[in-house]
Design a protein around this motif. Structure first.
Motif, PDB file in Angstrom:
ATOM      1  N   VAL A 104       0.857  -1.188   0.000  1.00 30.10           N
ATOM      2  CA  VAL A 104       0.000   0.000   0.000  1.00 30.10           C
ATOM      3  C   VAL A 104       0.893   1.238   0.000  1.00 30.10           C
ATOM      4  N   PHE A 105       0.752   2.047  -1.046  1.00 28.25           N
ATOM      5  CA  PHE A 105       1.485   3.302  -1.195  1.00 28.25           C
ATOM      6  C   PHE A 105       0.527   4.425  -0.816  1.00 28.25           C
ATOM      7  N   SER A 118      -1.240   8.419 -12.892  1.00 31.46           N
ATOM      8  CA  SER A 118      -1.490   7.067 -12.414  1.00 31.46           C
ATOM      9  C   SER A 118      -0.145   6.484 -12.008  1.00 31.46           C
ATOM     10  N   LEU A 119      -0.177   5.412 -11.261  1.00 35.02           N
ATOM     11  CA  LEU A 119       1.037   4.761 -10.777  1.00 35.02           C
ATOM     12  C   LEU A 119       0.973   3.285 -11.150  1.00 35.02           C
ATOM     13  N   SER A 120       2.060   2.759 -11.697  1.00 36.47           N
ATOM     14  CA  SER A 120       2.085   1.332 -12.003  1.00 36.47           C
ATOM     15  C   SER A 120       3.431   0.753 -11.583  1.00 36.47           C
ATOM     16  N   PHE A 124      11.061  -6.315 -12.362  1.00 36.03           N
ATOM     17  CA  PHE A 124      12.219  -6.887 -13.046  1.00 36.03           C
ATOM     18  C   PHE A 124      12.211  -8.381 -12.781  1.00 36.03           C
ATOM     19  N   GLY A 125      12.360  -9.185 -13.804  1.00 35.75           N
ATOM     20  CA  GLY A 125      12.298 -10.635 -13.642  1.00 35.75           C
ATOM     21  C   GLY A 125      10.884 -11.128 -13.852  1.00 35.75           C
ATOM     22  N   SER A 126      10.585 -12.270 -13.275  1.00 40.73           N
ATOM     23  CA  SER A 126       9.292 -12.916 -13.528  1.00 40.73           C
ATOM     24  C   SER A 126       8.402 -12.902 -12.294  1.00 40.73           C
ATOM     25  N   MET A 127       8.247 -11.753 -11.693  1.00 46.81           N
ATOM     26  CA  MET A 127       7.375 -11.640 -10.526  1.00 46.81           C
ATOM     27  C   MET A 127       5.925 -11.532 -10.979  1.00 46.81           C
ATOM     28  N   ASP A 128       5.051 -12.272 -10.311  1.00 45.71           N
ATOM     29  CA  ASP A 128       3.620 -12.135 -10.565  1.00 45.71           C
ATOM     30  C   ASP A 128       3.118 -10.923  -9.807  1.00 45.71           C
ATOM     31  N   ARG A 129       2.194 -10.173 -10.418  1.00 46.03           N
ATOM     32  CA  ARG A 129       1.657  -9.003  -9.748  1.00 46.03           C
ATOM     33  C   ARG A 129       0.239  -8.737 -10.211  1.00 46.03           C
ATOM     34  N   THR A 130      -0.468  -8.003  -9.374  1.00 42.79           N
ATOM     35  CA  THR A 130      -1.763  -7.465  -9.732  1.00 42.79           C
ATOM     36  C   THR A 130      -1.682  -5.975  -9.473  1.00 42.79           C
ATOM     37  N   ASN A 131      -2.015  -5.189 -10.475  1.00 42.79           N
ATOM     38  CA  ASN A 131      -1.955  -3.738 -10.365  1.00 42.79           C
ATOM     39  C   ASN A 131      -3.362  -3.238 -10.073  1.00 42.79           C
ATOM     40  N   GLY A 132      -3.631  -2.957  -8.788  1.00 45.58           N
ATOM     41  CA  GLY A 132      -4.955  -2.484  -8.405  1.00 45.58           C
ATOM     42  C   GLY A 132      -5.186  -1.054  -8.834  1.00 45.58           C
ATOM     43  N   GLY A 133      -6.375  -0.587  -8.642  1.00 46.85           N
ATOM     44  CA  GLY A 133      -6.721   0.781  -9.004  1.00 46.85           C
ATOM     45  C   GLY A 133      -6.097   1.790  -8.057  1.00 46.85           C
ATOM     46  N   THR A 137      -6.067   8.716  -2.050  1.00 51.13           N
ATOM     47  CA  THR A 137      -4.845   8.898  -1.252  1.00 51.13           C
ATOM     48  C   THR A 137      -3.980   7.648  -1.151  1.00 51.13           C
ATOM     49  N   LYS A 138      -4.257   6.633  -1.967  1.00 49.16           N
ATOM     50  CA  LYS A 138      -3.406   5.444  -1.908  1.00 49.16           C
ATOM     51  C   LYS A 138      -3.496   4.609  -3.180  1.00 49.16           C
ATOM     52  N   LYS A 139      -2.466   3.818  -3.369  1.00 48.42           N
ATOM     53  CA  LYS A 139      -2.356   2.883  -4.488  1.00 48.42           C
ATOM     54  C   LYS A 139      -2.010   1.526  -3.889  1.00 48.42           C
ATOM     55  N   GLU A 140      -2.708   0.482  -4.316  1.00 49.63           N
ATOM     56  CA  GLU A 140      -2.448  -0.866  -3.826  1.00 49.63           C
ATOM     57  C   GLU A 140      -1.982  -1.743  -4.976  1.00 49.63           C
ATOM     58  N   ILE A 141      -0.961  -2.552  -4.713  1.00 51.17           N
ATOM     59  CA  ILE A 141      -0.549  -3.580  -5.668  1.00 51.17           C
ATOM     60  C   ILE A 141      -0.352  -4.878  -4.903  1.00 51.17           C
TER      61      ILE A 141
END
Length: 179
Positions: A104-105, A118-120, A124-133, A137-141
């Motif tokens: 949580v940013f 926007s923030l994404s 680097f490498g093969s990390m799995d991620r989900t880029n939430g909305g 006042t915050k960004k969640e990934i």
């Protein structure tokens, strides 16, 4: 008298079991996303539930957008273990841990009510991620693994009339290091 007492117990039993099934059905209808990964609303809530892990610190706390009169101030970045409400028994849900991490940013922005950026995550490498909305006042990934430094790419809304988000512009790349 004995028969009446037996009938009363049978009726009460049927009503009790029927009430349970009706309540469970109504509860399940209300579940929008069964066993979906959740993120705590606050760092304090994460700590209370035993999911909080650590903080990251921004390498640069304040960022001025390149194409707009807007400043972003990164306040806190915290990490928790991913978790979900186990709703297999809807009337008796419980919080359970899951593999992976919620990051949580938290930030402030100088222009309330508008979204000029926007923030994404940059991986680097093969990390799995989900880029939430992004929220006000915050960004969640969500990431499958953590690194010593996390990177966010700032994307800015194109200031040209009629273009906007169709052709967003890359802004700064911001790093965050483990505390």
């Amino acid at each position: 008298m004995k028969k009446k007492l037996i009938i009363v117990f049978i009726v009460l039993g049927v009503l009790g079991v029927g009430t349970y099934y009706v309540m469970n059905f109504l509860c399940e209808v209300g579940v929008k996303c069964k066993n979906c990964t959740q993120t705590s609303n606050t760092k304090e809530q994460s700590q209370q539930n035993g999911f909080y892990l650590m903080d990251y610190e921004p390498l640069k706390k304040e960022v001025d957008l390149k194409n707009h009169d807007e400043k972003i101030t990164f306040k806190e970045v915290w990490v928790e273990t991913q978790w979900f409400y186990n709703s297999d028994n809807c009337l008796n849900t419980k919080l359970e841990k899951r593999n992976g991490y919620n990051i949580v940013f938290e930030f402030d922005k100088s222009n309330e009510g508008t979204f000029l950026f926007s923030l994404s995550p940059v991986l680097f490498g093969s990390m799995d991620r989900t880029n939430g909305g992004i929220m006000e006042t915050k960004k969640e990934i969500r990431l499958s693994q953590l690194t010593d430094t996390l990177w966010l790419q700032i994307h800015e809304k194109n200031p040209k009339d009629g273009v906007g988000w169709k052709e967003k512009l890359d802004g700064e790349l911001i790093g965050f290091v483990k505390k």
